[in-house]
Design an enzyme around this catalytic site. Structure first.
Site, PDB file in Angstrom:
ATOM      1  N   LYS A 157     -10.433  -0.195  10.618  1.00 60.80           N
ATOM      2  CA  LYS A 157     -10.674  -1.386   9.795  1.00 60.80           C
ATOM      3  C   LYS A 157     -11.064  -2.579  10.671  1.00 60.80           C
ATOM      4  O   LYS A 157     -11.278  -3.677  10.180  1.00 60.80           O
ATOM      5  CB  LYS A 157      -9.426  -1.728   8.988  1.00 60.80           C
ATOM      6  N   HIS A 216       0.876  -1.172   0.000  1.00 62.49           N
ATOM      7  CA  HIS A 216       0.000   0.000   0.000  1.00 62.49           C
ATOM      8  C   HIS A 216       0.916   1.225   0.000  1.00 62.49           C
ATOM      9  O   HIS A 216       2.018   1.184   0.550  1.00 62.49           O
ATOM     10  CB  HIS A 216      -0.838  -0.052   1.281  1.00 62.49           C
TER      11      HIS A 216
HETATM   12  N1  PLP Z   1      -1.765  -0.718   4.573  1.00 62.13           N
HETATM   13  C1  PLP Z   1      -2.719  -1.471   4.010  1.00 62.13           C
HETATM   14  C2  PLP Z   1      -2.386  -2.855   3.570  1.00 62.13           C
HETATM   15  C3  PLP Z   1      -4.005  -0.952   3.851  1.00 62.13           C
HETATM   16  O1  PLP Z   1      -4.954  -1.698   3.282  1.00 62.13           O
HETATM   17  C4  PLP Z   1      -4.282   0.361   4.301  1.00 62.13           C
HETATM   18  C5  PLP Z   1      -5.615   0.965   4.118  1.00 62.13           C
HETATM   19  O2  PLP Z   1      -6.309   0.734   3.170  1.00 62.13           O
HETATM   20  C6  PLP Z   1      -3.240   1.098   4.880  1.00 62.13           C
HETATM   21  C7  PLP Z   1      -2.005   0.525   5.006  1.00 62.13           C
HETATM   22  C8  PLP Z   1      -3.449   2.493   5.359  1.00 62.13           C
HETATM   23  O3  PLP Z   1      -4.353   2.541   6.409  1.00 62.13           O
HETATM   24  P1  PLP Z   1      -4.787   3.968   6.997  1.00 62.13           P
HETATM   25  O4  PLP Z   1      -5.351   4.739   5.854  1.00 62.13           O
HETATM   26  O5  PLP Z   1      -5.796   3.627   8.029  1.00 62.13           O
HETATM   27  O6  PLP Z   1      -3.557   4.589   7.543  1.00 62.13           O
END
Ligand code: PLP
Length: 411
Positions: free
Chosen positions: A225, A122
Site C-alpha cells: 500500500k 478491518h
Molecule cells: N488494515 C487496514 C486498515 C487495511 O486497510 C488493510 C488492507 O486493506 C489491512 C489491514 C490488511 O492489509 P493486508 O491485506 O495487506 O494484510
C-alpha cells in the site's frame, strides 16, 4: 506541494489505457501502484545478486544479506524505531497482527481479560482477536463511535480498565477515513497497564508515523500500500515486549542451536523470521521508503487530504450521494466512501470501469462497520501521490453518467 506530473512519470502503469480510456486509478487504499525506482530494485536483485540471505559465504549471498539488513534499518528509520531489532519482516499487515495474536496474546490472556477494539476495524484486526478470545476465554469489547464515525472518547475511557490487556486499533479507517487519536489512546491504555497494537496499513503510507512519539507497543503495516511490492509487510514491536515473546513460526533462520529434542532461538528480530524471507520485497520496500521520504511525508499527507476534501465537496454536489465518515474540515485519510441512491456500489464500479476509472465497491473487509453504517456496501475512491483533482473530476463526471444510465433503465 507535490510535483504530481513529475511523480506520474515515475509510474509506468499510469500511461496505460483501460477500455480505450486513460487509466484513472482511485484504488490505492487496496494497493498502490509502483514507481520505476522500486521496480528497478527488484530487477537489480534478481538479475545481479539473487541469493539467499544469512546462510551463504559467497559474494552474492553477502550482498543480498547486506541489502536485506540495510532495508530493515531503513524501515526502522522510516517509522522512528530505535533500531533494526524492532523490525520484523512479515508478508503483510494481516500476518503481522496474527504474529502478535499468536505469540503475545494466546499464551498470556485468560478468562476475565479484555481486548478493546473499535467497530471500524478491518477484518485483519478483528478476526485474529476473535480467535484469541475463543481460545483463551478473553472478552472482546468495542468502543462506541460518534455519528460521523470517530471514536467516542467517553466510551473509550469508560471501557478501559484493569481488565484491559490490549487495545487494538486502526490508525486510519479504510472506509471512513477517520484518523484515530492513537497517541492519546496509547497514553490512556498504558495508564491501566494495557498494551496497544496500531494497525498502520492506511496511515504509514500516507503520513508521518513515528513509533516513539506514538509510544505504541506494536505497529503493523503492508509494503504494497506504500509503493512496494505485495508479499512484504512489517511488524514493529517494542524490544522488551518482543524479547518476552516465544517465536510465532518455527523453522530455518530463527534458531540458535538445534538438537533432536530442543532448540534455542536467535536474537531479535530473526527469532520471528522463520524460513527464507521475501528478500527482494524488503529491499524494494526500502526503496519505497526513500521515494516517500524524498517527497516529504508531510507533503504526501497534505496532498491526500486536499484530494479527499475536494472529493467530498464534488461528491456532495451530486443528488442522492451519501458520504460516510468525518466531513470536510476534519483531518482524514486520503479516501472517500459513498453510496448513490438507487444504484448498488458494484454497479457504480462497473460503469466507472467502462470509463477507465478504478474504484472499489463492497464491504472493504469491514462488515461490522457497514452494519453500523446500515448499508451492505459502499463505493470507495482512494487517492495517492499520483492522483490529481482532474481524476476526481473524471470520477464525478462518470458518476453523473451512471445516474443517467440508471434513470433511463429504471424509467
Ligand atoms: N488494515 C487496514 C486498515 C487495511 O486497510 C488493510 C488492507 O486493506 C489491512 C489491514 C490488511 O492489509 P493486508 O491485506 O495487506 O494484510
Amino acid at each position: 506541494m507535490l510535483d504530481v506530473e513529475g511523480i506520474r512519470n515515475d509510474f509506468p502503469i499510469l500511461a496505460r489505457q483501460v477500455h480505450g480510456k486513460p487509466l484513472v486509478y482511485l484504488d490505492s487504499a487496496a494497493t498502490s501502484q509502483k514507481p520505476r525506482q522500486v521496480l528497478e530494485t527488484l530487477r537489480e536483485y534478481y538479475e545481479e545478486y539473487n541469493s539467499n540471505v544469512h546462510r551463504g559465504i559467497h559474494a552474492l549471498a553477502e550482498k543480498a544479506t547486506e541489502r536485506y539488513e540495510a532495508a530493515r534499518e531503513r524501515v526502522a528509520r522510516f517509522i522512528g524505531a530505535a533500531g533494526p531489532q524492532n523490525i520484523i519482516f512479515t508478508r503483510n499487515t494481516t500476518e503481522a497482527i496474527n504474529l502478535v495474536a499468536y505469540a503475545w496474546a494466546r499464551p498470556r490472556l485468560h478468562e476475565g481479560d479484555e481486548i478493546l477494539l473499535t467497530p471500524m476495524e478491518h477484518h485483519s484486526n478483528l478476526i485474529p482477536w476473535q480467535l484469541v478470545a475463543r481460545s483463551t476465554g478473553a472478552r472482546l469489547r468495542y468502543v462506541q463511535l460518534t455519528p460521523d464515525g470517530r471514536i467516542d472518547w467517553t466510551s473509550f475511557l469508560a471501557l478501559l480498565g484493569p481488565k484491559t490487556r490490549l487495545v487494538a486499533v486502526t490508525h486510519v479507517s479504510n472506509v471512513l477515513g477517520t484518523i484515530n487519536p492513537v497517541r492519546e489512546m496509547v497514553a490512556a491504555a498504558h495508564r491501566v497497564g494495557a498494551l496497544v497494537l496500531v494497525d498502520g496499513a492506511q496511515s504509514v503510507p500516507h503520513m508521518p508515523v513515528d513509533v516513539r512519539e506514538l509510544d505504541c507497543d506494536f505497529l503493523a503495516f503492508s509494503g504494497h500500500k506504500m509503493l512496494a511490492p505485495t508479499g512484504i509487510g512489517v511488524l514493529y514491536g517494542k524490544e522488551e515486549v518482543l524479547e518476552e515473546m516465544e517465536p510465532f513460526l518455527g523453522g530455518g533462520e530463527m534458531i540458535g542451536e538445534v538438537t533432536l529434542e530442543s532448540a534455542t532461538w536467535r536474537e531479535l528480530p530473526w527469532k520471528f523470521e522463520a524460513g527464507t524471507p521475501n528478500i527482494a520485497g524488503a529491499i524494494a520496500l526500502a526503496a519505497a521508503c526513500d521515494y516517500l521520504d524524498a517527497l516529504g511525508r508531510e507533503e504526501v499527507y497534505r496532498h491526500g487530504l486536499e484530494l479527499a476534501e475536494y472529493a467530498l465537496r464534488r461528491l456532495q454536489e451530486i443528488d442522492g450521494v451519501t458520504l460516510y465518515g468525518p466531513g470536510p474540515g476534519v483531518a482524514r485519510g486520503a479516501l472517500v466512501a459513498f453510496t448513490m441512491k438507487g444504484i448498488h456500489p458494484h454497479d457504480i464500479s462497473t460503469i466507472l470501469d467502462q470509463d477507465g476509472i478504478a474504484i472499489r465497491a463492497g464491504h472493504h473487509c469491514a462488515q461490522p462497520l457497514h452494519r453500523w453504517l446500515n448499508v451492505p456496501a459502499t463505493a470507495r475512491a482512494s487517492f495517492y501521490i499520483y492522483n490529481t483533482c482532474g481524476d476526481i473530476d473524471s470520477l464525478v463526471q462518470s458518476l453523473y453518467r451512471a445516474r443517467e444510465y440508471f434513470e433511463y433503465v429504471l424509467r
